[in-house]
Design an enzyme around this catalytic site. Structure first.
Site, PDB file in Angstrom:
ATOM      1  N   HIS B  46      30.581 -34.118 -32.142  1.00 35.24           N
ATOM      2  CA  HIS B  46      31.380 -35.318 -32.369  1.00 35.24           C
ATOM      3  C   HIS B  46      31.034 -36.409 -31.351  1.00 35.24           C
ATOM      4  O   HIS B  46      30.865 -37.570 -31.708  1.00 35.24           O
ATOM      5  CB  HIS B  46      32.858 -34.964 -32.285  1.00 35.24           C
ATOM      6  CG  HIS B  46      33.760 -36.120 -32.581  1.00 35.24           C
ATOM      7  ND1 HIS B  46      33.810 -36.698 -33.824  1.00 35.24           N
ATOM      8  CD2 HIS B  46      34.595 -36.830 -31.785  1.00 35.24           C
ATOM      9  CE1 HIS B  46      34.666 -37.702 -33.792  1.00 35.24           C
ATOM     10  NE2 HIS B  46      35.146 -37.817 -32.561  1.00 35.24           N
ATOM     11  N   GLU B  68      28.818 -31.997 -38.488  1.00 34.12           N
ATOM     12  CA  GLU B  68      30.198 -31.940 -38.047  1.00 34.12           C
ATOM     13  C   GLU B  68      31.112 -31.491 -39.194  1.00 34.12           C
ATOM     14  O   GLU B  68      32.021 -30.685 -38.985  1.00 34.12           O
ATOM     15  CB  GLU B  68      30.572 -33.352 -37.599  1.00 34.12           C
ATOM     16  CG  GLU B  68      31.661 -33.430 -36.581  1.00 34.12           C
ATOM     17  CD  GLU B  68      31.979 -34.875 -36.287  1.00 34.12           C
ATOM     18  OE1 GLU B  68      31.025 -35.646 -36.068  1.00 34.12           O
ATOM     19  OE2 GLU B  68      33.151 -35.229 -36.303  1.00 34.12           O
ATOM     20  N   ASN B 416       3.580 -14.986 -27.117  1.00 36.03           N
ATOM     21  CA  ASN B 416       2.626 -13.893 -27.030  1.00 36.03           C
ATOM     22  C   ASN B 416       3.343 -12.543 -26.986  1.00 36.03           C
ATOM     23  O   ASN B 416       2.970 -11.603 -27.686  1.00 36.03           O
ATOM     24  CB  ASN B 416       1.771 -14.086 -25.773  1.00 36.03           C
ATOM     25  CG  ASN B 416       0.684 -13.055 -25.678  1.00 36.03           C
ATOM     26  OD1 ASN B 416      -0.242 -13.071 -26.466  1.00 36.03           O
ATOM     27  ND2 ASN B 416       0.826 -12.149 -24.745  1.00 36.03           N
TER      28      ASN B 416
END
Lengths: 151, 680
Positions: B46, B68, B416
């Site tokens: 918000h 939101e 990796n």
């Protein structure tokens, strides 16, 4: 009505030059200069300016005059252009003047051997002739880009 | 209004909010029941939405708004949390991050987010995502929503609050307030109404939600649910005092009549009471801040300082140290007791100051580490592996300059470990391991260094395969292969053009090998080593200097000039006789331990003005670039010291063979030689 412009006045050879005061960070006495290898001739090296490594240009060399030994009156004028700080070596510097902006005239063709591209105008104050340096041109990136020899 | 001055703050804060979002999302994924986490995420989103709207970044505000909405639905239990849902929200956060990065790099923060927005909208409406598997869940959530509608639009939590308030003698009201048609500043009136109500009691809920009201996205009417000890008449009178309010209708809430089936377990109630302050809808801005503050864990007060200012401070400070040295000298020459004492006191203060100034540049490695959990989560899903990432020592501090560089190598090593290290769940089970792989990321200080360990419990490195690959790639010969130690074999995977992956996967094998990691770390003045045991896992250990701004150098003299050579590129120093120099193709060389080294005469290369006689012996610094060696001929060695690295500034950006400068104890500048450009 004319506005005044504050300038720092300095001498090289027998002429007087001016730089607007807002471009000047300070005037220093000669400090130890460390040479930078392979830099162009007019870059004399770097100095330690209160902890900041600052490059130094010899204006005599820049303007194509003969070099002279530095002495007691030699000064380094620290100028700021964009985000660069550069020191200019001049013969002496001791004056701050207010000059009316409209007293500047474009550079007349006759002002000696000086490469006119570094000059933005001249002003006649009473009996003095001030040459206003065009810092952008004298230090401009294009110029600095070429000034270092190819590594 | 010029927004530029706020831009930096905006970018920094946006990054922080997004970081909070992704961190909390990860926590939420582990505890989907804990709705207070959703609230935390919601608040960050918000705030971000508000900020970006103010700054005029519409796309950013728009996407945040959609996210939101979904979060709001989650915290109102209208949507059930599913892994697919998390994926979409993570995608949205990724996009938001991308947009903020684009703004930080001077862009306009625009980005094609249609897909994510669409998905978020679908979720927001309670519809199913593209995948069919989630259809049932979506259907379930629709049912859930319907149930809620009949239950008077209160969720379990609000319900509990209402009931408890009643037990404590509060009255519950549902107040419908209609503003007059000609009301100009609706949000302001809403604010005033809320302020009045706040004084009379506690607001539980408003419809539409406060955020919507604040944005004036409602017609004339809104409804507020509150608890109060005052009577409905009193409250009504108070509200009517606010100008431009048309009419007010207050209804008592009949708790029993609605027959809500909330199962208010005793323990849950206690928990709810605790959360009451944070979870109750917060009507006014003031209130919001107050409560937000109370929710956040107590943190020390900090201030954001531009790193350039710290650099200036450091520069000035060094000057002070140099002057201190001079004072020291003067005081010992003058032999004055009082002066001695003063200078000594000053020395102590400056060394304390030095510690502080250096520490100010230190940043916890957390700033790099905190983006890894999300990355590992996503990667694990992409690779169909189960991985648990544990982070230890995130508070370990490193210089800002190192922090900025270390992110990419770490990402690479983690990828990796995920791709080549940790096995697929089936494989792990077959090996008798836990189904879930574990990666440990650990940082700690030791001496003047920081160590970062990446430790996985995966398959380890297969020596045979590494050797075969190295032989077939021509990285080494059969003869040398036989002489290698175990560690040396592992080091081979850092050689350029080396990849043990049989098939090139999406994750690794994109042409950037571990050699890049090694180079980056070495360019930072660090090192990386591997240890591995087959089927037990691998450990990558990175050693880094605490700071990049202080390096160890060998100071040398060339005629009257002084230069610094970084110790990291020096192999050793030697004194050689002039007659030992040989000529090969215009290049002077020496025989150094059986190797032919080219000699570089620095005084010629740097065109140093000659002021001293030639001598019979030459001082040579043997330096390396990668595996190439060269001898730099100087006039004398001055000694080894720690220096503060400085740039030559913006004017001399491309000085030949000079990587920077430093200021020596006497205040003079010494240039630092860049060995890499000297060796071809």
């Amino acid at each position: 009505m004319s506005q005044d412009m504050k300038v720092i006045v300095f001498q090289i050879k027998d002429k007087e030059y001016a730089i607007p005061v807002e471009k000047v960070k300070g005037i220093e006495k000669l400090l130890h200069i460390t040479r930078v290898p392979k830099a162009v001739q007019f870059v004399k090296g770097v100095i330690n300016l209160r902890g900041v490594i600052t490059p130094i240009i010899d204006l005599r060399v820049r303007f194509g005059f003969e070099e002279v030994a530095y002495d007691e009156s030699t000064r380094i004028i620290i100028v700021i252009l964009d985000d660069m700080e550069v020191g200019l070596i001049v013969d002496s510097a001791n004056d701050v003047l207010d000059i009316p902006v409209d007293s500047f005239e474009p550079q007349p063709e006759v002002v000696g051997h000086l490469a006119s591209e570094y000059i933005s105008g001249v002003a006649k104050i009473e009996k003095r002739l001030l040459v206003l340096i065009n810092l952008e041109k004298a230090l401009s990136l294009e110029v600095t880009g070429n000034m270092l020899k190819e590594g | 209004m010029d927004m530029n001055q706020y831009l930096e703050v905006f970018i920094e804060e946006s990054k922080e909010h997004l970081q909070t979002c992704s961190e909390q999302l990860l926590v939420l994924e582990k505890n989907p029941e804990d709705l207070s986490i959703v609230n935390e995420i919601f608040r960050s989103a918000h705030t971000l939405k508000g900020m970006s709207a103010t700054m005029g970044y519409e796309d950013l505000a728009n996407l945040t708004h959609k996210m939101e909405n979904v979060l709001d639905a989650i915290r109102n239990s209208q949507i059930i949390l599913t892994p697919e849902l998390f994926d979409v929200i993570f995608l949205a956060v990724d996009d938001l991050e991308g947009m903020v990065m684009s703004i930080a790099e001077g862009g306009d923060g625009k980005r094609d987010v249609k897909r994510v927005v669409h998905q978020l909208e679908l979720i927001g409406k309670g519809e199913s995502l593209v995948s069919s598997s989630s259809a049932e869940i979506a259907a379930a959530s629709v049912v859930l929503e319907k149930e809620k509608m009949t239950a008077g639009q209160y969720d379990e939590f609000e319900w509990t609050v209402l009931q408890q308030s009643k037990d404590q003698g509060f009255n519950s009201f549902e107040i419908s307030i209609a503003l007059r048609e000609d009301c100009l500043l609706k949000a302001a009136r809403v604010f005033m109404v809320f302020e009045v109500l706040e004084k009379s009691g506690e607001i539980i809920k408003s419809h539409p939600p406060v955020e919507v009201l604040e944005e004036e996205q409602f017609d004339q009417q809104f409804t507020v649910t509150m608890v109060s000890k005052e009577s409905s008449e009193e409250i009504k009178k108070k509200i009517m005092k606010v100008s431009e309010v048309g009419h007010v209708v207050i209804n008592d809430i009949d708790l029993e009549g609605l027959g809500h089936t909330a199962n208010a377990k005793e323990d849950k109630v206690a928990e709810v009471q605790e959360q009451e302050t944070t979870n109750a809808k917060l009507p006014t801005d003031n209130n919001k801040k107050k409560k937000q503050a109370s929710f956040k864990p107590a943190s020390s007060k900090t201030i954001r300082v531009n790193i350039e200012r710290l650099d200036i401070l450091m520069n000035l400070f060094e000057e002070l140290v140099i002057d201190r040295g001079r004072l020291d000298q003067i005081s010992s020459d003058l032999d004055n007791q009082e002066l001695h004492e003063t200078v000594e006191r000053m020395s102590r203060i400056t060394s304390d100051l030095q510690t502080i100034v250096l520490n100010m540049r230190m940043v916890p490695v957390e700033t790099v580490f905190n983006r890894f959990p999300k990355m590992v989560r996503q990667l694990a899903r992409d690779l169909n592996k189960k991985v648990d990432l544990e982070i230890i020592g995130a508070e370990t501090e490193l210089d800002r300059t190192v922090i900025d560089e270390i992110g990419d190598p770490l990402v690479h090593l983690l990828r990796n470990a995920m791709d080549h290290g940790v096995e697929k769940p089936e494989e792990r089970l077959a090996k008798g391991k836990n189904e879930e792989g574990k990666i440990l990321l650990k940082a700690y200080h030791s001496g003047n260094h920081v160590f970062i360990e990446i430790d996985d419990d995966g398959a380890g490195i297969n020596k045979e395969r590494v050797l075969n690959k190295a032989l077939s790639n021509g990285i080494l010969t059969k003869e040398t292969a036989a002489t290698l130690t175990e560690k040396q074999i592992y080091e081979l995977i850092f050689a350029s053009g080396f990849s043990t992956a049989e098939t090139i996967s999406d994750v690794s094998g994109r042409g950037v090998g571990l050699d890049v990691v090694k180079n980056t770390i070495e360019s930072l003045g660090g090192s990386v080593t591997i240890d591995s045991r087959e089927n037990e896992g691998s450990i990558f250990l990175i050693q880094l200097p605490l700071t990049l701004s202080i390096i160890s150098v060998m100071l040398v003299a060339i005629q009257n000039e002084k230069y610094a050579i970084p110790l990291s590129s020096i192999i050793e120093t030697a004194i050689i006789k002039k007659e030992d120099i040989m000529n090969a193709h215009d290049q002077q060389v020496i025989d150094f331990r059986g190797k032919v080294l080219p000699l570089l005469f620095l005084k010629d290369i740097f065109e140093v003005p000659i002021s001293q006689e030639e001598v019979e012996f030459l001082s040579v610094v043997i330096v390396r670039k990668g595996d190439k060696l060269a001898g730099l001929v100087v006039d004398s060695f001055i000694g080894q010291l720690e220096i503060v690295l400085k740039s030559l500034g913006n004017y001399l950006t491309s000085a030949f063979a000079i990587s920077g400068a430093t200021i020596l104890g006497d205040g003079q500048v010494a240039l630092i030689i860049d060995c890499n450009t000297l060796i071809h």
